[in-house]
Scaffold this motif. Structure first.
Motif, mmCIF file in Angstrom:
data_model
loop_
_atom_site.group_PDB
_atom_site.id
_atom_site.type_symbol
_atom_site.label_atom_id
_atom_site.label_comp_id
_atom_site.label_asym_id
_atom_site.label_seq_id
_atom_site.Cartn_x
_atom_site.Cartn_y
_atom_site.Cartn_z
ATOM 1 N N PRO A 34 -18.124 93.968 57.479
ATOM 2 C CA PRO A 34 -18.336 95.423 57.544
ATOM 3 C C PRO A 34 -19.166 95.902 58.731
ATOM 4 C CG PRO A 34 -19.936 94.472 56.073
ATOM 5 C CD PRO A 34 -19.102 93.318 56.575
ATOM 6 N N LEU A 35 -19.691 94.983 59.575
ATOM 7 C CA LEU A 35 -20.645 95.378 60.602
ATOM 8 C C LEU A 35 -20.053 95.459 61.998
ATOM 9 C CD1 LEU A 35 -23.750 93.312 59.410
ATOM 10 C CD2 LEU A 35 -23.194 95.710 58.953
ATOM 11 N N GLY A 36 -18.844 94.967 62.217
ATOM 12 C CA GLY A 36 -18.224 95.036 63.528
ATOM 13 C C GLY A 36 -18.656 93.911 64.444
ATOM 14 N N SER A 37 -18.059 93.904 65.630
ATOM 15 C CA SER A 37 -18.315 92.828 66.590
ATOM 16 C C SER A 37 -19.357 93.192 67.627
ATOM 17 C CB SER A 37 -17.009 92.457 67.301
ATOM 18 O OG SER A 37 -16.485 93.580 67.993
ATOM 19 N N LEU A 41 -20.962 96.856 69.961
ATOM 20 C CA LEU A 41 -20.514 97.815 70.967
ATOM 21 C C LEU A 41 -20.336 97.128 72.317
ATOM 22 C CD1 LEU A 41 -22.723 100.873 70.000
ATOM 23 C CD2 LEU A 41 -20.227 100.842 70.052
ATOM 24 N N GLY A 42 -19.215 97.411 72.964
ATOM 25 C CA GLY A 42 -18.927 96.823 74.259
ATOM 26 C C GLY A 42 -18.243 95.474 74.209
ATOM 27 N N SER A 43 -17.994 94.955 73.015
ATOM 28 C CA SER A 43 -17.415 93.612 72.885
ATOM 29 C C SER A 43 -15.897 93.630 72.787
ATOM 30 C CB SER A 43 -17.994 92.918 71.649
ATOM 31 O OG SER A 43 -17.609 93.592 70.461
ATOM 32 N N PHE A 44 -15.263 94.783 72.932
ATOM 33 C CA PHE A 44 -13.823 94.860 72.716
ATOM 34 C C PHE A 44 -13.062 93.879 73.600
ATOM 35 C CE2 PHE A 44 -9.674 96.374 74.069
ATOM 36 C CZ PHE A 44 -9.029 96.510 72.855
ATOM 37 N N ASP A 45 -13.383 93.846 74.885
ATOM 38 C CA ASP A 45 -12.630 93.005 75.815
ATOM 39 C C ASP A 45 -12.676 91.540 75.396
ATOM 40 O OD1 ASP A 45 -11.144 92.550 78.254
ATOM 41 O OD2 ASP A 45 -12.977 91.728 79.089
ATOM 42 N N ALA A 46 -13.875 91.044 75.082
ATOM 43 C CA ALA A 46 -14.013 89.632 74.690
ATOM 44 C C ALA A 46 -13.290 89.343 73.383
ATOM 45 C CB ALA A 46 -15.497 89.274 74.568
ATOM 46 N N VAL A 47 -13.393 90.262 72.427
ATOM 47 C CA VAL A 47 -12.753 90.040 71.132
ATOM 48 C C VAL A 47 -11.234 90.085 71.266
ATOM 49 C CG1 VAL A 47 -12.423 91.012 68.829
ATOM 50 C CG2 VAL A 47 -14.715 90.880 69.810
ATOM 51 N N HIS A 85 -7.595 102.197 73.904
ATOM 52 C CA HIS A 85 -6.883 103.461 74.093
ATOM 53 C C HIS A 85 -6.769 104.209 72.763
ATOM 54 C CE1 HIS A 85 -5.614 102.808 78.314
ATOM 55 N NE2 HIS A 85 -5.675 101.530 77.958
ATOM 56 N N ASN A 86 -7.742 104.024 71.937
ATOM 57 C CA ASN A 86 -7.884 104.739 70.672
ATOM 58 C C ASN A 86 -9.335 104.583 70.256
ATOM 59 O OD1 ASN A 86 -8.071 105.372 67.852
ATOM 60 N ND2 ASN A 86 -5.865 105.103 67.659
ATOM 61 N N GLU A 87 -10.117 105.631 70.508
ATOM 62 C CA GLU A 87 -11.564 105.534 70.283
ATOM 63 C C GLU A 87 -11.887 105.191 68.831
ATOM 64 O OE1 GLU A 87 -14.019 105.289 72.064
ATOM 65 O OE2 GLU A 87 -13.721 106.297 73.969
ATOM 66 N N TYR A 88 -11.149 105.732 67.915
ATOM 67 C CA TYR A 88 -11.447 105.522 66.502
ATOM 68 C C TYR A 88 -11.203 104.067 66.119
ATOM 69 C CZ TYR A 88 -10.933 110.535 66.994
ATOM 70 O OH TYR A 88 -11.057 111.825 67.440
ATOM 71 N N LEU A 89 -10.137 103.503 66.643
ATOM 72 C CA LEU A 89 -9.830 102.107 66.350
ATOM 73 C C LEU A 89 -10.838 101.176 67.019
ATOM 74 C CD1 LEU A 89 -7.815 100.320 64.879
ATOM 75 C CD2 LEU A 89 -6.382 100.330 66.942
ATOM 76 N N GLU A 90 -11.235 101.511 68.245
ATOM 77 C CA GLU A 90 -12.204 100.662 68.945
ATOM 78 C C GLU A 90 -13.584 100.729 68.294
ATOM 79 O OE1 GLU A 90 -13.633 99.771 73.545
ATOM 80 O OE2 GLU A 90 -11.778 100.859 73.109
ATOM 81 N N ILE A 91 -13.982 101.901 67.858
ATOM 82 C CA ILE A 91 -15.259 102.023 67.141
ATOM 83 C C ILE A 91 -15.203 101.258 65.825
ATOM 84 C CG2 ILE A 91 -16.748 103.676 65.929
ATOM 85 C CD1 ILE A 91 -16.131 105.667 68.157
ATOM 86 N N TRP A 92 -14.055 101.299 65.168
ATOM 87 C CA TRP A 92 -13.870 100.544 63.925
ATOM 88 C C TRP A 92 -14.056 99.048 64.170
ATOM 89 C CZ3 TRP A 92 -13.895 100.967 58.924
ATOM 90 C CH2 TRP A 92 -13.185 100.102 58.104
ATOM 91 N N LEU A 93 -13.528 98.554 65.296
ATOM 92 C CA LEU A 93 -13.681 97.138 65.633
ATOM 93 C C LEU A 93 -15.125 96.797 65.969
ATOM 94 C CD1 LEU A 93 -12.680 94.296 66.541
ATOM 95 C CD2 LEU A 93 -12.174 95.314 68.764
ATOM 96 N N GLU A 94 -15.776 97.625 66.770
ATOM 97 C CA GLU A 94 -17.084 97.271 67.320
ATOM 98 C C GLU A 94 -18.247 97.600 66.394
ATOM 99 O OE1 GLU A 94 -16.090 97.684 72.093
ATOM 100 O OE2 GLU A 94 -17.209 99.280 71.082
#
Length: 440
Positions: free
Chosen positions: A306-309, A311-317, A336-345
């Motif tokens: 539930p805590l994400g990976s 902020l800023g880790s999208f590229d590595a993940v 290219h989808n802020e909501y999805l990227e925030i959900w991941l991070e």
């Protein structure tokens, strides 16, 4: 500083650092005034400010090995240490602590702008709006010069694709966002002169009509797909806000001129730029990366709940989960989808902040649109349209990851937050601003 040095979101740390350093004195002065008893943002807005600033800092707190290795999605990192013969040590929740720290620093300019605008007088807020409109015109002028140069001249960012229309940005989609979110501001600034007390200043309305026509025509040249999709609803909202700002009732001839000018500009796009625009939407035989990659991002996000990976880790993940069959010469640097990227991070915490923001946005917008026409209320309605444009654009892009757009949207959020203040409070604010201006 944000306008001229914040038009890119990566690989330009020095310029972004200048914007962040410029935010520090503004932030210190704003906080000192808040502590001195000046009017504060609404409680919900304060919650959003503290929550947004605290989120990356929480992700940087060192955790003991027994804790972070037990978090979802950390099994591969723990396995890599084991295979290397290394013992797990204390580590932050984020997979990319350095980029998480940069994310926190990138939040300072919009936070400083939000608090600073909320503490400014009415005259100062009006100047800020004029500065944003002037910057949009300068961006279009620079973009025109870039195209006329016929090469890679006059481009401010090395990561820009030469030949595209970008202005002060590195990405044409962000310039399109600027064009869209300034339209409602220009519309209400011009239309409000039609109210009885402002009838003498017709030049402002003509400039407003010219500005909107310029932005509409520019969108046809920029050829941002989402910019074109959002053009009609943005124009509709801007015209509605302009009609209210003019006093309502039967549309006045000059207000009809605003509608006519926008219609002619749209018609010019259809006549002269329809074919290249349609070509931008033709993806037959071309892999549309963002749509095909969203399910992969969503699956990766579920792994780190539930805590994400971090902020800023999208590229590595994303690199760690990208299927081999999708590898090509391009790279997917953002979701290219802020909501999805925030959900991941950020997981559930980021999703909760988004929900709180939407509640705040709906409440403040409802208050602003129900209020009677007035200088402050007109700008608040325009700000709600601009924020809505960015929220929609963020579903297929990442405009808020540029400091320029983030700071402008923060200014609009501060203007909209004032919808919670009564007309009497705004009147007192305007009078105090005039007194300070006379004293200066």
């Amino acid at each position: 500083m944000a306008l001229f040095a914040g038009g890119a979101s990566r690989l330009h740390e020095l310029r972004l650092a200048l914007v962040e350093l410029a935010a520090l004195p503004v932030l210190v002065l704003a906080i000192s005034k808040l502590l001195g008893g000046c009017p504060r943002p609404t409680p919900l807005a304060m919650l959003l400010i503290f929550g947004t600033a605290a989120l990356p800092l929480v992700q940087l707190i060192p955790l003991p090995p027994s804790v972070w290795t037990a978090l979802p999605g950390r099994d591969q990192a723990a396995l890599a240490l084991e295979l290397s013969g290394l013992q797990p040590s204390w580590s932050a929740l984020s997979f990319a602590p350095d980029k998480t720290w940069r994310s926190f620093l990138a939040l300072l300019p919009p936070i400083a702008m939000f608090i600073g605008v909320g503490l400014s007088g009415s005259a100062d807020r009006g100047r800020l709006v004029h500065i944003i409109l002037g910057f949009a015109v300068l961006s279009i002028v620079l973009a025109t010069a870039q195209v006329a140069s016929g090469g890679d001249q006059l481009y401010l960012w090395p990561t820009t694709s030469p030949g595209t229309v970008v202005g002060f940005f590195a990405n044409r989609n962000h310039l399109a966002t600027l064009c869209l979110l300034t339209m409602p501001l220009a519309a209400v600034m011009g239309a409000r002169v039609l109210r009885r007390q402002d009838r003498s200043d017709k030049l402002t309305l003509w400039l407003s009509i010219l500005f909107i026509c310029m932005m509409v025509l520019s969108l046809g040249v920029i050829r941002s797909r989402m910019g074109v999709v959002l053009l009609v609803p943005t124009l509709a909202g801007s015209i509605l806000a302009a009609w209210i700002a003019s006093g309502g009732g039967r549309p006045k001839p000059l207000l009809l001129g605003l509608v006519g000018g926008a219609t002619v500009a749209v018609g010019a796009i259809v006549i002269f730029a329809l074919t290249p625009l349609l070509a931008r939407f033709d993806t037959a035989g071309v892999r549309e990366g963002r749509f095909e990659n969203w399910p992969i991002v969503a699956e990766a996000a579920n792994t780190y709940l539930p805590l994400g990976s971090g902020l800023g880790s999208f590229d590595a993940v994303y690199r760690s989960v990208e299927p081999l069959e999708l590898l090509d010469s391009t790279f997917f640097n953002q979701a290219h989808n802020e909501y999805l990227e925030i959900w991941l991070e950020t997981g559930w915490l980021g999703a909760a902040l988004i929900c709180v923001f939407l509640v705040w946005f709906i409440r403040r917008s409802w208050t602003a649109w129900r209020a009677r026409p007035g200088r402050e209320r007109d700008i608040q309605r325009a700000a709600s349209i601009g924020i809505g444009v960015v929220l929609l654009h963020s579903a297929v892009d990442y405009p808020l990851r540029t400091e320029t757009i983030a700071v402008i949207v923060a200014m609009m959020c501060a203007l909209l937050d004032m919808a919670a203040r009564s007309d009497e409070e705004l009147t007192v604010d305007m009078k105090s601003a005039r007194r300070r201006q006379r004293a200066d």
